[in-house]
Design a protein around this motif. Structure first.
Motif, PDB file in Angstrom:
ATOM      1  N   MET A  37       0.839  -1.214   0.000  1.00  0.00           N
ATOM      2  CA  MET A  37       0.000   0.000   0.000  1.00  0.00           C
ATOM      3  C   MET A  37       0.872   1.262   0.000  1.00  0.00           C
ATOM      4  N   GLY A  66      -8.149   5.280  -5.299  1.00  0.00           N
ATOM      5  CA  GLY A  66      -8.262   4.191  -4.330  1.00  0.00           C
ATOM      6  C   GLY A  66      -7.063   3.260  -4.469  1.00  0.00           C
ATOM      7  N   ILE A  67      -6.831   2.463  -3.426  1.00  0.00           N
ATOM      8  CA  ILE A  67      -5.787   1.426  -3.485  1.00  0.00           C
ATOM      9  C   ILE A  67      -6.476   0.128  -3.109  1.00  0.00           C
ATOM     10  N   GLU A  68      -6.376  -0.856  -3.978  1.00  0.00           N
ATOM     11  CA  GLU A  68      -7.085  -2.100  -3.712  1.00  0.00           C
ATOM     12  C   GLU A  68      -6.117  -3.276  -3.737  1.00  0.00           C
ATOM     13  N   LEU A  69      -6.226  -4.145  -2.736  1.00  0.00           N
ATOM     14  CA  LEU A  69      -5.470  -5.407  -2.752  1.00  0.00           C
ATOM     15  C   LEU A  69      -6.494  -6.468  -3.169  1.00  0.00           C
ATOM     16  N   ARG A  70      -6.267  -7.103  -4.318  1.00  0.00           N
ATOM     17  CA  ARG A  70      -7.265  -8.057  -4.818  1.00  0.00           C
ATOM     18  C   ARG A  70      -6.625  -9.428  -5.027  1.00  0.00           C
ATOM     19  N   GLN A  76      -1.887 -12.220  -4.853  1.00  0.00           N
ATOM     20  CA  GLN A  76      -2.343 -10.883  -4.463  1.00  0.00           C
ATOM     21  C   GLN A  76      -1.912  -9.843  -5.504  1.00  0.00           C
ATOM     22  N   THR A  82      -8.276   1.110 -12.139  1.00  0.00           N
ATOM     23  CA  THR A  82      -8.375  -0.184 -12.831  1.00  0.00           C
ATOM     24  C   THR A  82      -6.991  -0.709 -13.195  1.00  0.00           C
ATOM     25  N   ASP A  84      -3.437  -2.398 -12.801  1.00  0.00           N
ATOM     26  CA  ASP A  84      -2.726  -3.370 -11.966  1.00  0.00           C
ATOM     27  C   ASP A  84      -1.246  -2.975 -11.917  1.00  0.00           C
ATOM     28  N   LEU A 114      -7.331   2.307   6.444  1.00  0.00           N
ATOM     29  CA  LEU A 114      -7.723   1.313   5.425  1.00  0.00           C
ATOM     30  C   LEU A 114      -7.374  -0.103   5.886  1.00  0.00           C
ATOM     31  N   MET A 118      -9.830  -3.237   6.399  1.00  0.00           N
ATOM     32  CA  MET A 118      -9.669  -4.491   5.657  1.00  0.00           C
ATOM     33  C   MET A 118      -9.625  -5.681   6.607  1.00  0.00           C
TER      34      MET A 118
END
Ligand code: CDP
Ligand code: CDP
Length: 231
Positions: A37, A66-70, A76, A82, A84, A114, A118
């Motif tokens: 992050m 936003g910052i997303e861990l998917r 991960q 959108t 990557d 955040l 999470m």
């Protein structure tokens, strides 16, 4: 009631993310890579030509994308909007600046909030620098991983090769980079890298990954038993 929280802290390349992922897989816990992050924040600053000390600018970008861990097929991934950026954030130019961005108080506040969101109420393994001391101070299991500077530099060199990230640096230069980052991380004013008083320290220099994982799994089992006894 919180879930089981496992906090893994320590300096760069001590093996935190490798063992955290394996433990999460084994126990079906959620893995949260908090370093990714701060790396994403650094990537945003760099790609928008911001100064690495421009806290307001960086926070505005985080707000925007936003910052997303998917988790995608068991791996991960890190996304901003959108895009990557999982590969880009591992590059040495990001590693060289991330400690500067991670020292900004507003950025830390936002990331910690955040990270706590999470973690929520699920069982988690979270790795970073301030997890046991600040992010999850009530974690039932706290681990502080260390290893000699030279072995950490050798590990980092191998990692870069395996990821196809080219570097002209020698192991000694990588060791110096890591030492400089550890120094900054340990000496910053807010939530410095520090072993929590109730953390178990493990020196991984001469240990295999499986040995480290098993040692941590034993700590988790012990803690689970204690919780069951308390009912
Ligand atoms: O993988 P490596 O150990 O090189 O670093 P990382 O876990 O990806 O973290 C990158 C940087 O983010 C660290 O050197 C710290 O400056 C910062 N960080 C932090 O300040 N707090 C955390 N909880 C995690 C990372
Ligand atoms: O997350 P952190 O920066 O602490 O370390 P990492 O990204 O997990 O990198 C550690 C590297 O050392 C990986 O390439 C591991 O395969 C290797 N390694 C380890 O993690 N633990 C050992 N006991 C031996 C090697």
């Amino acid at each position: 009631m919180i879930g089981m929280q496992v906090a893994i802290d320590g300096p760069a390349s001590a093996g935190k993310s490798t063992v955290a992922k394996l433990i999460a897989q084994k126990l079906g816990f959620t893995y949260i890579d908090t370093g990714a992050m701060y790396r994403a924040c650094t990537f945003l600053a760099r790609s928008h030509g911001l100064d690495y000390g421009d806290e307001a600018g960086i926070l505005a970008l985080v707000e925007q994308t936003g910052i997303e861990l998917r988790n995608i097929a068991g791996q991960q991934h890190v996304l901003v909007g959108t895009r990557d950026i999982s590969h880009e954030i591992r590059k040495p130019e990001i590693s060289a600046k991330v400690s500067q961005v991670a020292a900004l108080s507003g950025v830390r506040q936002k990331m910690v909030s955040l990270q706590r969101q999470m973690a929520g109420k699920v069982d988690v393994v979270m790795d970073g620098r301030d997890i046991g001391t600040t992010v999850l101070p009530d974690a039932q299991v706290k681990i502080f991983l260390v290893a000699s500077a030279r072995s950490r530099a050798q590990r980092r060199m191998l990692d870069l090769e395996e990821q196809g990230i080219k570097t002209t640096k020698t192991v000694a230069e990588i060791e110096a980079d890591i030492a400089a980052r550890d120094y900054k991380d340990s000496h910053r004013a807010i939530s410095p890298l520090k072993k929590a008083v109730d953390a178990v320290e493990i020196d991984t220099t001469s240990m295999t990954i499986a040995e480290v994982v098993n040692k941590i799994l034993r700590q988790i089992k012990k803690s689970q038993k204690k919780l069951q006894k308390r009912g």
